[in-house]
Design a protein around this motif. Structure first.
Motif, PDB file in Angstrom:
ATOM      1  N   ASP A  15       0.687  -1.200   0.162  1.00  0.00           N
ATOM      2  CA  ASP A  15       0.093   0.019  -0.060  1.00  0.00           C
ATOM      3  C   ASP A  15       0.783   0.998   0.089  1.00  0.00           C
ATOM      4  O   ASP A  15       1.021   2.010   0.908  1.00  0.00           O
ATOM      5  CB  ASP A  15      -0.912  -0.136   1.001  1.00  0.00           C
ATOM      6  CG  ASP A  15      -2.225   0.497   0.819  1.00  0.00           C
ATOM      7  OD1 ASP A  15      -2.555   0.769  -0.233  1.00  0.00           O
ATOM      8  OD2 ASP A  15      -3.234   0.429   1.820  1.00  0.00           O
ATOM      9  N   SER A  16       1.619   1.169  -1.121  1.00  0.00           N
ATOM     10  CA  SER A  16       2.545   2.649  -1.233  1.00  0.00           C
ATOM     11  C   SER A  16       2.090   3.601  -1.985  1.00  0.00           C
ATOM     12  O   SER A  16       2.406   4.954  -1.632  1.00  0.00           O
ATOM     13  CB  SER A  16       3.925   1.770  -1.931  1.00  0.00           C
ATOM     14  OG  SER A  16       3.308   1.396  -3.178  1.00  0.00           O
ATOM     15  N   GLU A  84       5.678   3.427   7.782  1.00  0.00           N
ATOM     16  CA  GLU A  84       4.316   3.403   7.488  1.00  0.00           C
ATOM     17  C   GLU A  84       3.981   2.167   6.232  1.00  0.00           C
ATOM     18  O   GLU A  84       2.760   2.172   6.467  1.00  0.00           O
ATOM     19  CB  GLU A  84       3.926   4.769   7.054  1.00  0.00           C
ATOM     20  CG  GLU A  84       4.062   5.622   8.222  1.00  0.00           C
ATOM     21  CD  GLU A  84       3.389   7.368   7.598  1.00  0.00           C
ATOM     22  OE1 GLU A  84       2.289   7.124   6.943  1.00  0.00           O
ATOM     23  OE2 GLU A  84       4.217   8.132   7.798  1.00  0.00           O
ATOM     24  N   LEU A  85       4.896   1.707   5.847  1.00  0.00           N
ATOM     25  CA  LEU A  85       4.652   0.840   4.526  1.00  0.00           C
ATOM     26  C   LEU A  85       4.187  -0.449   5.261  1.00  0.00           C
ATOM     27  O   LEU A  85       4.697  -1.017   6.116  1.00  0.00           O
ATOM     28  CB  LEU A  85       5.725   0.722   3.838  1.00  0.00           C
ATOM     29  CG  LEU A  85       5.629  -0.425   2.248  1.00  0.00           C
ATOM     30  CD1 LEU A  85       4.659   0.591   1.443  1.00  0.00           C
ATOM     31  CD2 LEU A  85       6.807  -0.686   1.747  1.00  0.00           C
ATOM     32  N   ARG A  86       3.032  -0.891   4.569  1.00  0.00           N
ATOM     33  CA  ARG A  86       2.301  -2.284   4.801  1.00  0.00           C
ATOM     34  C   ARG A  86       2.139  -2.862   3.814  1.00  0.00           C
ATOM     35  O   ARG A  86       1.693  -2.398   2.408  1.00  0.00           O
ATOM     36  CB  ARG A  86       1.300  -2.057   5.604  1.00  0.00           C
ATOM     37  CG  ARG A  86       1.219  -1.029   6.910  1.00  0.00           C
ATOM     38  CD  ARG A  86       2.021  -2.221   7.838  1.00  0.00           C
ATOM     39  NE  ARG A  86       2.076  -1.319   9.224  1.00  0.00           N
ATOM     40  CZ  ARG A  86       3.216  -0.495   9.591  1.00  0.00           C
ATOM     41  NH1 ARG A  86       4.007  -0.207   8.876  1.00  0.00           N
ATOM     42  NH2 ARG A  86       2.923   0.113  10.858  1.00  0.00           N
ATOM     43  N   LEU A 119      10.623  -4.729   3.856  1.00  0.00           N
ATOM     44  CA  LEU A 119       9.741  -4.166   4.990  1.00  0.00           C
ATOM     45  C   LEU A 119       8.482  -4.676   5.102  1.00  0.00           C
ATOM     46  O   LEU A 119       8.054  -4.608   6.179  1.00  0.00           O
ATOM     47  CB  LEU A 119       9.572  -2.539   4.621  1.00  0.00           C
ATOM     48  CG  LEU A 119      10.841  -1.707   4.649  1.00  0.00           C
ATOM     49  CD1 LEU A 119      10.450  -0.429   4.126  1.00  0.00           C
ATOM     50  CD2 LEU A 119      11.232  -1.595   6.287  1.00  0.00           C
ATOM     51  N   THR A 120       8.038  -5.459   3.909  1.00  0.00           N
ATOM     52  CA  THR A 120       6.569  -6.034   4.122  1.00  0.00           C
ATOM     53  C   THR A 120       6.872  -7.516   4.079  1.00  0.00           C
ATOM     54  O   THR A 120       5.889  -8.465   3.815  1.00  0.00           O
ATOM     55  CB  THR A 120       5.946  -5.687   2.865  1.00  0.00           C
ATOM     56  OG1 THR A 120       6.606  -5.841   1.585  1.00  0.00           O
ATOM     57  CG2 THR A 120       5.498  -4.262   2.685  1.00  0.00           C
ATOM     58  N   GLY A 186      -5.669  -1.140  -3.391  1.00  0.00           N
ATOM     59  CA  GLY A 186      -4.747  -0.315  -2.516  1.00  0.00           C
ATOM     60  C   GLY A 186      -5.719   0.826  -1.949  1.00  0.00           C
ATOM     61  O   GLY A 186      -6.655   1.172  -2.466  1.00  0.00           O
ATOM     62  N   ALA A 187      -5.028   1.744  -1.005  1.00  0.00           N
ATOM     63  CA  ALA A 187      -5.952   2.836  -0.396  1.00  0.00           C
ATOM     64  C   ALA A 187      -6.028   3.785  -1.286  1.00  0.00           C
ATOM     65  O   ALA A 187      -7.069   5.053  -1.077  1.00  0.00           O
ATOM     66  CB  ALA A 187      -5.164   3.128   0.987  1.00  0.00           C
TER      67      ALA A 187
END
Length: 224
Positions: A15-16, A84-86, A119-120, A186-187
């Motif tokens: 979700d970047s 913040e990255l998920r 990171l994910t 994605g958001a």
């Protein structure tokens, strides 16, 4: 018959995009450009910094230098990603249920892809099957990065299914002779964006990871 899956990264696996375009919305006024993250997402999802900056310069009469702007944005975004990255909800479980190897083909550079996958905790799903637009002459909507992925993996393009969140990515898949699925998980995306993905050529649009899981299961590409 579809046998292989190629994933886009930003807005599909992670979700970047919402984070990336928020950084653009914050920084662009310094260059005389005022535009919302939502509009940037609709118009420039999946394209390179160079293409986005060229379009913004033409629209706003700005003189942004693309390379220096990208360096500034990437530095700001790297800091944001660390905290913040998920992964998009449901994506890790979906990847665990795909038996055959999958590939990733993105407009992001390799260093950013490496950071995002680390990171994910998604790197293990792709191993060495990670491809970037920096490895080819043209970014999306040109087919180059998808064709590179297929050639390197020894896959027939007509047997590949691309998962994309942007019209430019869907167009790139079509130009590569591949089928595509539009993804709205994605958001930065909403149900209203389904039409822009269908208009670009997506054969199916999944609203979230559960819908994508069901579609891939129906195709026999996923178990569980």
């Amino acid at each position: 018959m579809v046998q292989h899956i190629i994933f886009d990264c930003d807005g599909v696996l992670i979700d970047s995009e919402i984070l990336s375009f928020a950084v653009d919305e914050k920084l662009l006024p310094d260059y005389g450009v005022t535009i919302t993250a939502g509009e940037l997402a609709r118009n420039f999802g999946g394209v390179t910094y160079g293409e986005m900056i060229a379009a913004l310069n033409a629209r706003f009469g700005a003189e942004i230098e693309a390379v220096s702007y990208q360096v500034r944005c990437e530095a700001e975004l790297a800091r944001t990603f660390e905290s913040e990255l998920r992964a998009i909800a449901g994506i890790p479980d979906l990847l665990r249920n795909i038996a055959d190897p999958v590939a990733l083909a993105s407009g992001s550079d390799l260093a950013r892809l490496d950071q995002c996958l680390r990171l994910t905790d998604l790197a293990g799903f792709f191993e060495d099957r990670v491809f970037s637009a920096e490895q080819v002459a043209r970014g999306k909507p040109a087919p180059d990065v998808f064709l590179l992925a297929a050639q390197t993996c020894d896959w027939v393009p007509e047997h590949c299914l691309v998962i994309e969140d942007s019209p430019s990515g869907v167009l790139a898949a079509k130009a590569a002779g591949m089928q595509s699925v539009g993804f709205l998980g994605g958001a930065h995306r909403s149900a209203a964006d389904a039409d822009i993905l269908r208009d670009a050529g997506a054969g199916y649009v999944a609203g979230n990871s559960a819908e994508l899981h069901g579609y891939l299961q129906d195709l026999g590409l996923i178990s569980g």
